[in-house]
Design a protein around this motif. Structure first.
Motif, PDB file in Angstrom:
ATOM      1  N   ARG A   1      42.686 -13.541  -6.473  1.00 28.16           N
ATOM      2  CA  ARG A   1      43.836 -13.634  -7.372  1.00 28.16           C
ATOM      3  C   ARG A   1      43.853 -15.000  -8.068  1.00 28.16           C
ATOM      4  O   ARG A   1      44.282 -15.122  -9.219  1.00 28.16           O
ATOM      5  N   THR A   2      43.382 -16.012  -7.370  1.00 23.54           N
ATOM      6  CA  THR A   2      43.241 -17.325  -8.002  1.00 23.54           C
ATOM      7  C   THR A   2      42.220 -17.254  -9.130  1.00 23.54           C
ATOM      8  O   THR A   2      42.428 -17.801 -10.224  1.00 23.54           O
ATOM      9  N   ALA A   3      41.108 -16.543  -8.887  1.00 23.29           N
ATOM     10  CA  ALA A   3      40.097 -16.362  -9.935  1.00 23.29           C
ATOM     11  C   ALA A   3      40.683 -15.616 -11.127  1.00 23.29           C
ATOM     12  O   ALA A   3      40.403 -15.947 -12.291  1.00 23.29           O
ATOM     13  N   ASP A   4      41.500 -14.596 -10.863  1.00 22.39           N
ATOM     14  CA  ASP A   4      42.164 -13.856 -11.949  1.00 22.39           C
ATOM     15  C   ASP A   4      42.989 -14.790 -12.832  1.00 22.39           C
ATOM     16  O   ASP A   4      42.924 -14.734 -14.062  1.00 22.39           O
ATOM     17  N   LEU A   5      43.768 -15.638 -12.174  1.00 23.22           N
ATOM     18  CA  LEU A   5      44.621 -16.565 -12.912  1.00 23.22           C
ATOM     19  C   LEU A   5      43.781 -17.560 -13.704  1.00 23.22           C
ATOM     20  O   LEU A   5      44.058 -17.851 -14.870  1.00 23.22           O
ATOM     21  N   GLN A   6      42.717 -18.078 -13.073  1.00 22.08           N
ATOM     22  CA  GLN A   6      41.861 -19.049 -13.759  1.00 22.08           C
ATOM     23  C   GLN A   6      41.177 -18.422 -14.969  1.00 22.08           C
ATOM     24  O   GLN A   6      41.040 -19.060 -16.018  1.00 22.08           O
ATOM     25  N   LEU A   7      40.752 -17.176 -14.838  1.00 19.48           N
ATOM     26  CA  LEU A   7      40.153 -16.487 -15.987  1.00 19.48           C
ATOM     27  C   LEU A   7      41.183 -16.286 -17.092  1.00 19.48           C
ATOM     28  O   LEU A   7      40.874 -16.440 -18.282  1.00 19.48           O
ATOM     29  N   ALA A   8      42.399 -15.937 -16.713  1.00 20.80           N
ATOM     30  CA  ALA A   8      43.441 -15.661 -17.702  1.00 20.80           C
ATOM     31  C   ALA A   8      43.779 -16.894 -18.538  1.00 20.80           C
ATOM     32  O   ALA A   8      44.116 -16.776 -19.717  1.00 20.80           O
ATOM     33  N   ILE A   9      43.675 -18.078 -17.935  1.00 16.26           N
ATOM     34  CA  ILE A   9      43.979 -19.301 -18.684  1.00 16.26           C
ATOM     35  C   ILE A   9      42.728 -19.943 -19.266  1.00 16.26           C
ATOM     36  O   ILE A   9      42.779 -21.015 -19.858  1.00 16.26           O
ATOM     37  N   GLY A  10      41.564 -19.287 -19.077  1.00 17.02           N
ATOM     38  CA  GLY A  10      40.337 -19.775 -19.692  1.00 17.02           C
ATOM     39  C   GLY A  10      39.536 -20.753 -18.871  1.00 17.02           C
ATOM     40  O   GLY A  10      38.628 -21.398 -19.392  1.00 17.02           O
ATOM     41  N   ALA A  11      39.819 -20.876 -17.568  1.00 18.61           N
ATOM     42  CA  ALA A  11      39.070 -21.799 -16.709  1.00 18.61           C
ATOM     43  C   ALA A  11      37.961 -21.033 -15.985  1.00 18.61           C
ATOM     44  O   ALA A  11      38.031 -20.780 -14.775  1.00 18.61           O
ATOM     45  N   SER A  12      36.914 -20.639 -16.721  1.00 19.63           N
ATOM     46  CA  SER A  12      35.899 -19.736 -16.164  1.00 19.63           C
ATOM     47  C   SER A  12      35.064 -20.394 -15.073  1.00 19.63           C
ATOM     48  O   SER A  12      34.644 -19.735 -14.116  1.00 19.63           O
ATOM     49  N   GLU A  13      34.788 -21.695 -15.187  1.00 22.00           N
ATOM     50  CA  GLU A  13      33.990 -22.375 -14.153  1.00 22.00           C
ATOM     51  C   GLU A  13      34.741 -22.407 -12.832  1.00 22.00           C
ATOM     52  O   GLU A  13      34.180 -22.137 -11.766  1.00 22.00           O
ATOM     53  N   ALA A  14      36.027 -22.728 -12.883  1.00 22.85           N
ATOM     54  CA  ALA A  14      36.844 -22.734 -11.665  1.00 22.85           C
ATOM     55  C   ALA A  14      36.972 -21.324 -11.096  1.00 22.85           C
ATOM     56  O   ALA A  14      36.951 -21.129  -9.870  1.00 22.85           O
ATOM     57  N   ALA A  15      37.093 -20.328 -11.969  1.00 21.62           N
ATOM     58  CA  ALA A  15      37.186 -18.939 -11.510  1.00 21.62           C
ATOM     59  C   ALA A  15      35.921 -18.521 -10.775  1.00 21.62           C
ATOM     60  O   ALA A  15      35.972 -17.831  -9.750  1.00 21.62           O
ATOM     61  N   ALA A  16      34.766 -18.957 -11.282  1.00 16.32           N
ATOM     62  CA  ALA A  16      33.496 -18.621 -10.630  1.00 16.32           C
ATOM     63  C   ALA A  16      33.444 -19.223  -9.229  1.00 16.32           C
ATOM     64  O   ALA A  16      32.975 -18.580  -8.276  1.00 16.32           O
ATOM     65  N   GLN A  17      33.916 -20.448  -9.066  1.00 18.78           N
ATOM     66  CA  GLN A  17      33.919 -21.082  -7.754  1.00 18.78           C
ATOM     67  C   GLN A  17      34.854 -20.358  -6.788  1.00 18.78           C
ATOM     68  O   GLN A  17      34.510 -20.135  -5.619  1.00 18.78           O
ATOM     69  N   SER A  18      36.020 -19.950  -7.270  1.00 20.90           N
ATOM     70  CA  SER A  18      36.950 -19.201  -6.415  1.00 20.90           C
ATOM     71  C   SER A  18      36.339 -17.876  -5.986  1.00 20.90           C
ATOM     72  O   SER A  18      36.481 -17.454  -4.829  1.00 20.90           O
ATOM     73  N   ALA A  19      35.651 -17.208  -6.912  1.00 18.98           N
ATOM     74  CA  ALA A  19      35.019 -15.930  -6.589  1.00 18.98           C
ATOM     75  C   ALA A  19      33.907 -16.091  -5.561  1.00 18.98           C
ATOM     76  O   ALA A  19      33.760 -15.273  -4.643  1.00 18.98           O
ATOM     77  N   LEU A  20      33.112 -17.155  -5.700  1.00 21.09           N
ATOM     78  CA  LEU A  20      32.041 -17.406  -4.725  1.00 21.09           C
ATOM     79  C   LEU A  20      32.611 -17.725  -3.345  1.00 21.09           C
ATOM     80  O   LEU A  20      32.073 -17.295  -2.319  1.00 21.09           O
ATOM     81  N   GLU A  21      33.686 -18.481  -3.308  1.00 23.46           N
ATOM     82  CA  GLU A  21      34.329 -18.787  -2.020  1.00 23.46           C
ATOM     83  C   GLU A  21      34.779 -17.507  -1.334  1.00 23.46           C
ATOM     84  O   GLU A  21      34.594 -17.332  -0.125  1.00 23.46           O
ATOM     85  N   ALA A  22      35.386 -16.612  -2.104  1.00 24.14           N
ATOM     86  CA  ALA A  22      35.855 -15.343  -1.540  1.00 24.14           C
ATOM     87  C   ALA A  22      34.676 -14.538  -1.001  1.00 24.14           C
ATOM     88  O   ALA A  22      34.736 -13.976   0.105  1.00 24.14           O
ATOM     89  N   MET A  23      33.589 -14.482  -1.756  1.00 23.59           N
ATOM     90  CA  MET A  23      32.435 -13.696  -1.341  1.00 23.59           C
ATOM     91  C   MET A  23      31.803 -14.256  -0.073  1.00 23.59           C
ATOM     92  O   MET A  23      31.490 -13.518   0.869  1.00 23.59           O
ATOM     93  N   ASP A  24      31.610 -15.566  -0.012  1.00 26.55           N
ATOM     94  CA  ASP A  24      30.985 -16.163   1.167  1.00 26.55           C
ATOM     95  C   ASP A  24      31.851 -16.023   2.414  1.00 26.55           C
ATOM     96  O   ASP A  24      31.346 -15.833   3.521  1.00 26.55           O
TER      97      ASP A  24
END
Length: 537
Positions: A154-177
């Motif tokens: 959900r943090t990645a969703d919010l980061q994508l919505a505001i245009g912070a794609s690099e931060a969203a990618a890091q949040s997504a990787l954290e969730a996956m790992d």
């Protein structure tokens, strides 16, 4: 005894090559011994919630189901306020803290959906603090792992919505790992496998958005393994069909970017077959809506393969389906955008038939829909990018109609949208490519007006951006072909053989490596002819 949630790529206790291995190797948190967390914390016998709290919670959930996000936010906040009045032992119990973090995550998701981004951040921060603390101190339980995963996505969703794609990618990787580490220890746990697949999808999409195409493909291939394993175990499960189809779409898009067009088509058709099965088994707006991205992917692939009959076929069925959804559910998120997407695709087909008036009609309707969406959500990255596309496309039609001042005005509007979005999200390669498209189209307009110096200036700006993208996303065939296109434009405007030779060199390497799509073979003849024309002059 605590165990560290940190493992390297493929370096797991599970079998080598397992799809359940973490990817990034990023250390996360340390977890205590296992805990027993009931599926629904408010009904825990040891710490039961008062009846009025249960009633408030059910009312909030009912409002959310009625798709009233703003009202649902306030209803869930009433539940949180009620929890503050619980006795201390109940308020600080594992189950109440679990439910509190869950509710804050739901609130943040609803706030993101309604573009109330500044309110969503503190909700997610508090939810993550509680979720990680529970996992740290209480140990493994599927609900706790799922909660920590959901907070991150959900943090990645919010980061994508505001245009912070690099931060969203890091949040997504954290969730996956996080999920992959637990799944590697429990490879037969289907709940964890499903949870892992969801995080892989997020991570692959995020990697693709920031230009890490090879990384995205690695994750996506592991994703399809996981989801097909689950589907094999439950072949009649509609949700698992839908999940497997999402993985096929992602594989198809990545294959398309690598120039593997036949592989892409096979993946898209597999996705379409699964989603059509879902629609037959479970008819309704959700199932119809799920068909739209498959139709869109098939249209884009047909465009790339220059198969215009297929463009028309899939675009028409997509438009009919999306119009039906918009008519029945006018307030549904994304419904008007889906209509605009297929209008734009049909406009391109009409353009190929030399019917510019019909193309203009489609594009003006799409522009109207996207202007309305952008006015409602001025900070929403998706709405703004869609508006950029609409201005560029109508500008291109005006140029072909020799309405050059109108064309430049529309394309300049698209360019300014891109510039503003890149300022907010400078690492997003998709936005940078959008800007290069605007520069190239402005160059076309100036060239038509006989202003070759202005045209060359814009073409070079577009080439500079595309070189940068190709340098970052080295595995992307699409990025290299974009550079070839821009080199051709600069060569045409500058009457320069140098750019043509560089374009040929790039195509030669792609051809030698087996990465050049067959439809692009004709580019060799086109460039050689340009060189011969220059020599003749």
């Amino acid at each position: 005894m605590k165990l560290v949630l940190a493992v390297m790529l493929f370096g797991m206790t599970s079998q080598a090559g397992s799809p359940f291995a973490p990817v990034s190797g990023t250390p996360l948190i340390q977890v205590a011994a296992p805990a027993d967390v009931p599926r629904s914390g408010m009904f825990d016998r040891n710490h039961p919630w008062p009846e009025d709290a249960i009633r408030l919670y059910k009312e909030a959930a009912a409002i959310e189901w009625e798709t009233k996000p703003s009202e649902a936010v306030e209803a869930y906040r009433q539940v949180l306020a009620h929890i503050e009045d619980f006795p201390q032992d109940l308020r600080e119990s594992l189950n109440t803290r679990y439910m509190t973090a869950s509710i804050r995550t739901w609130i943040a998701s609803l706030l993101t959906r309604t573009k109330r981004f500044s309110e969503a951040w503190p909700e997610l921060e508090q939810a993550r603090k509680v979720a990680d603390d529970l996992l740290l101190n209480w140990g493994y339980s599927f609900p706790l792992v799922s909660l920590s995963r959901v907070v991150r996505t959900r943090t990645a969703d919010l980061q994508l919505a505001i245009g912070a794609s690099e931060a969203a990618a890091q949040s997504a990787l954290e969730a996956m790992d996080l999920v992959a580490a637990f799944t590697a220890e429990r490879p037969d746990d289907e709940e964890l496998q499903s949870e892992l697949a969801m995080t892989m999808l997020y991570a692959a999409e995020s990697a693709r958005m920031r230009g890490a195409t090879a990384e995205a493909q690695t994750i996506a291939r592991r994703l399809i393994e996981v989801r097909l394993l689950l589907l094999q175990s439950h072949p009649a499960d509609v949700r698992k069909m839908r999940d497997a189809s999402s993985a096929h779409i992602l594989i198809g898009e990545l294959s398309r970017e690598f120039g593997k067009l036949d592989e892409a088509k096979s993946a898209f058709l597999a996705a379409l077959q699964l989603r059509q099965q879902v629609e037959r088994r479970n008819p309704g707006p959700r199932s119809s809506d799920d068909l739209l991205p498959v139709y869109s992917s098939l249209v884009n692939l047909a465009r790339q393969q220059i198969q215009w009959d297929e463009v028309k076929t899939y675009a028409k069925v997509g438009l009919t389906t999306s119009r039906s959804i918009l008519q029945k559910y006018p307030g549904k998120a994304g419904a008007s955008e889906s209509v605009a997407v297929f209008l734009t695709m049909l406009a391109e087909w009409e353009e190929q038939q030399d019917d510019l008036a019909a193309a203009e009609k489609y594009l003006l309707e799409a522009l109207s829909l996207r202007k309305a969406a952008a006015r409602s959500f001025t900070l929403d990255a998706r709405s703004q990018r869609s508006l950029h596309v609409a201005f560029n496309r109508i500008g291109d039609i005006y140029r072909q109609q020799k309405r050059l001042p109108e064309a430049r005005e529309a394309i300049e509007s698209a360019k300014q949208i891109s510039v503003a979005m890149i300022e907010r999200d400078p690492t997003n390669l998709s936005l940078q490519r959008d800007l290069s498209v605007s520069y190239n189209r402005l160059g076309d307009c100036y060239l038509d007006e006989g202003l070759s110096n202005k045209a060359l200036e814009n073409y070079r700006d577009g080439l500079r951006i595309r070189r940068s993208i190709a340098d970052i996303d080295k595995g992307s065939v699409a990025a290299k072909l974009d550079v070839v296109r821009s080199l051709g434009m600069v060569g045409d405007a500058a009457k320069s053989e140098t750019e043509y030779r560089e374009a040929l060199a790039i195509l030669d390497v792609l051809k030698a490596n087996g990465n050049l799509p067959k439809v692009n073979d004709e580019w060799f003849d086109w460039i050689h002819q340009r060189i011969e024309d220059l020599k003749a002059k």
